[in-house]
Design a protein around this motif. Structure first.
Motif, PDB file in Angstrom:
ATOM      1  N   HIS A  48       0.841  -1.197   0.000  1.00  0.00           N
ATOM      2  CA  HIS A  48       0.000   0.000   0.000  1.00  0.00           C
ATOM      3  C   HIS A  48       0.877   1.248   0.000  1.00  0.00           C
ATOM      4  O   HIS A  48       0.619   2.204  -0.728  1.00  0.00           O
ATOM      5  N   GLU A  49       1.906   1.234   0.811  1.00  0.00           N
ATOM      6  CA  GLU A  49       2.834   2.369   0.874  1.00  0.00           C
ATOM      7  C   GLU A  49       3.508   2.596  -0.477  1.00  0.00           C
ATOM      8  O   GLU A  49       3.751   3.732  -0.866  1.00  0.00           O
ATOM      9  N   ALA A  50       3.765   1.530  -1.196  1.00  0.00           N
ATOM     10  CA  ALA A  50       4.499   1.637  -2.459  1.00  0.00           C
ATOM     11  C   ALA A  50       3.634   2.070  -3.639  1.00  0.00           C
ATOM     12  O   ALA A  50       4.108   2.802  -4.508  1.00  0.00           O
ATOM     13  N   VAL A  51       2.374   1.635  -3.690  1.00  0.00           N
ATOM     14  CA  VAL A  51       1.587   1.839  -4.905  1.00  0.00           C
ATOM     15  C   VAL A  51       0.618   3.022  -4.855  1.00  0.00           C
ATOM     16  O   VAL A  51       0.086   3.410  -5.890  1.00  0.00           O
ATOM     17  N   ARG A  52       0.408   3.612  -3.716  1.00  0.00           N
ATOM     18  CA  ARG A  52      -0.597   4.677  -3.630  1.00  0.00           C
ATOM     19  C   ARG A  52      -0.092   6.034  -4.107  1.00  0.00           C
ATOM     20  O   ARG A  52      -0.876   6.897  -4.470  1.00  0.00           O
ATOM     21  N   HIS A  53       1.218   6.233  -4.138  1.00  0.00           N
ATOM     22  CA  HIS A  53       1.791   7.532  -4.523  1.00  0.00           C
ATOM     23  C   HIS A  53       1.450   7.879  -5.970  1.00  0.00           C
ATOM     24  O   HIS A  53       1.425   7.025  -6.840  1.00  0.00           O
ATOM     25  N   GLY A  54       1.138   9.146  -6.190  1.00  0.00           N
ATOM     26  CA  GLY A  54       0.802   9.600  -7.522  1.00  0.00           C
ATOM     27  C   GLY A  54      -0.649   9.355  -7.906  1.00  0.00           C
ATOM     28  O   GLY A  54      -1.021   9.557  -9.060  1.00  0.00           O
ATOM     29  N   THR A  55      -1.463   8.908  -6.962  1.00  0.00           N
ATOM     30  CA  THR A  55      -2.879   8.667  -7.224  1.00  0.00           C
ATOM     31  C   THR A  55      -3.716   9.565  -6.314  1.00  0.00           C
ATOM     32  O   THR A  55      -3.175  10.207  -5.413  1.00  0.00           O
ATOM     33  N   ILE A  56      -5.023   9.559  -6.522  1.00  0.00           N
ATOM     34  CA  ILE A  56      -5.883  10.333  -5.627  1.00  0.00           C
ATOM     35  C   ILE A  56      -6.029   9.633  -4.268  1.00  0.00           C
ATOM     36  O   ILE A  56      -6.652  10.166  -3.359  1.00  0.00           O
ATOM     37  N   ALA A  57      -5.405   8.473  -4.128  1.00  0.00           N
ATOM     38  CA  ALA A  57      -5.370   7.758  -2.849  1.00  0.00           C
ATOM     39  C   ALA A  57      -4.002   7.877  -2.183  1.00  0.00           C
ATOM     40  O   ALA A  57      -3.662   7.098  -1.300  1.00  0.00           O
ATOM     41  N   ALA A  58      -3.232   8.879  -2.589  1.00  0.00           N
ATOM     42  CA  ALA A  58      -1.863   9.030  -2.090  1.00  0.00           C
ATOM     43  C   ALA A  58      -1.795   9.179  -0.574  1.00  0.00           C
ATOM     44  O   ALA A  58      -0.837   8.725   0.052  1.00  0.00           O
ATOM     45  N   ASP A  59      -2.803   9.789   0.023  1.00  0.00           N
ATOM     46  CA  ASP A  59      -2.810   9.992   1.475  1.00  0.00           C
ATOM     47  C   ASP A  59      -3.774   9.064   2.195  1.00  0.00           C
ATOM     48  O   ASP A  59      -4.039   9.240   3.386  1.00  0.00           O
ATOM     49  N   ALA A  60      -4.310   8.084   1.492  1.00  0.00           N
ATOM     50  CA  ALA A  60      -5.319   7.197   2.074  1.00  0.00           C
ATOM     51  C   ALA A  60      -4.719   6.282   3.136  1.00  0.00           C
ATOM     52  O   ALA A  60      -3.657   5.702   2.945  1.00  0.00           O
ATOM     53  N   GLU A  61      -5.435   6.186   4.239  1.00  0.00           N
ATOM     54  CA  GLU A  61      -5.069   5.216   5.271  1.00  0.00           C
ATOM     55  C   GLU A  61      -5.690   3.880   4.898  1.00  0.00           C
ATOM     56  O   GLU A  61      -6.768   3.829   4.319  1.00  0.00           O
ATOM     57  N   LEU A  62      -4.993   2.815   5.238  1.00  0.00           N
ATOM     58  CA  LEU A  62      -5.492   1.471   4.966  1.00  0.00           C
ATOM     59  C   LEU A  62      -5.752   0.760   6.279  1.00  0.00           C
ATOM     60  O   LEU A  62      -4.867   0.694   7.139  1.00  0.00           O
ATOM     61  N   GLU A  63      -6.964   0.246   6.434  1.00  0.00           N
ATOM     62  CA  GLU A  63      -7.311  -0.551   7.605  1.00  0.00           C
ATOM     63  C   GLU A  63      -7.644  -1.951   7.118  1.00  0.00           C
ATOM     64  O   GLU A  63      -8.411  -2.122   6.161  1.00  0.00           O
ATOM     65  N   ILE A  64      -7.053  -2.943   7.758  1.00  0.00           N
ATOM     66  CA  ILE A  64      -7.283  -4.332   7.378  1.00  0.00           C
ATOM     67  C   ILE A  64      -8.009  -5.041   8.510  1.00  0.00           C
ATOM     68  O   ILE A  64      -7.501  -5.107   9.633  1.00  0.00           O
ATOM     69  N   ASN A  65      -9.188  -5.552   8.200  1.00  0.00           N
ATOM     70  CA  ASN A  65      -9.975  -6.345   9.148  1.00  0.00           C
ATOM     71  C   ASN A  65      -9.785  -7.810   8.800  1.00  0.00           C
ATOM     72  O   ASN A  65     -10.046  -8.216   7.665  1.00  0.00           O
ATOM     73  N   ARG A  66      -9.327  -8.594   9.756  1.00  0.00           N
ATOM     74  CA  ARG A  66      -9.155 -10.027   9.531  1.00  0.00           C
ATOM     75  C   ARG A  66     -10.483 -10.736   9.747  1.00  0.00           C
ATOM     76  O   ARG A  66     -11.185 -10.486  10.721  1.00  0.00           O
ATOM     77  N   VAL A  67     -10.829 -11.622   8.830  1.00  0.00           N
ATOM     78  CA  VAL A  67     -12.075 -12.379   8.903  1.00  0.00           C
ATOM     79  C   VAL A  67     -11.723 -13.831   9.224  1.00  0.00           C
ATOM     80  O   VAL A  67     -10.942 -14.461   8.512  1.00  0.00           O
ATOM     81  N   ALA A  68     -12.290 -14.333  10.300  1.00  0.00           N
ATOM     82  CA  ALA A  68     -12.008 -15.698  10.756  1.00  0.00           C
ATOM     83  C   ALA A  68     -12.559 -16.729   9.781  1.00  0.00           C
ATOM     84  O   ALA A  68     -13.556 -16.492   9.090  1.00  0.00           O
ATOM     85  N   GLY A  69     -11.912 -17.884   9.760  1.00  0.00           N
ATOM     86  CA  GLY A  69     -12.391 -18.986   8.937  1.00  0.00           C
ATOM     87  C   GLY A  69     -13.623 -19.622   9.558  1.00  0.00           C
ATOM     88  O   GLY A  69     -13.697 -19.813  10.767  1.00  0.00           O
ATOM     89  N   GLN A  70     -14.586 -19.929   8.709  1.00  0.00           N
ATOM     90  CA  GLN A  70     -15.838 -20.524   9.185  1.00  0.00           C
ATOM     91  C   GLN A  70     -16.400 -21.421   8.094  1.00  0.00           C
ATOM     92  O   GLN A  70     -16.183 -21.178   6.907  1.00  0.00           O
TER      93      GLN A  70
END
Length: 113
Positions: A48-70
């Motif tokens: 995310h840090e590497a690919v967001r630069h130069g886009t309109i998501a350059a300053d976007a924060e990324l939140e990752i929610n882990r989903v349990a196996g079921q």
């Protein structure tokens, strides 16, 4: 590292969706990442840090929610926790378990301005 191409796609989708809805900036992206989908959340954050630069998501924060196996055991008729793909039912020990959660990788939502 397939996480790089996955994150490139996430950023592309977020930017395109934002533009289609008249937004000029992506402020945050929230992903659901299943524990059984073979994607490393730490690698996603790095990419995310590497690919967001130069886009309109350059300053976007990324939140990752882990989903349990079921899964749903076809033999004992129960919803059970899965620790691995194609694993046995923890209640009856049989292997006829249909996975219902834990293998997803999807954008849950995003904030744009």
């Amino acid at each position: 590292m397939h996480e790089m191409s996955l994150m490139e796609s996430v950023i592309d989708i977020a930017c395109e969706t934002a533009r289609q809805n008249g937004a000029t900036r992506v402020k945050s992206i929230r992903l659901d990442v299943g524990v059984l989908c073979h994607v490393d959340p730490h690698a996603l954050l790095f990419c995310h840090e590497a690919v967001r630069h130069g886009t309109i998501a350059a300053d976007a924060e990324l939140e990752i929610n882990r989903v349990a196996g079921q899964g749903w055991c076809l033999d004992c008729g129960k919803t059970v926790a899965l620790q691995e793909r194609f694993g046995a039912c923890p209640d009856c020990g049989k292997y006829r378990v249909q996975m219902t959660a834990g293998d997803e990788l999807k954008i849950r939502d995003m904030e744009v301005i």
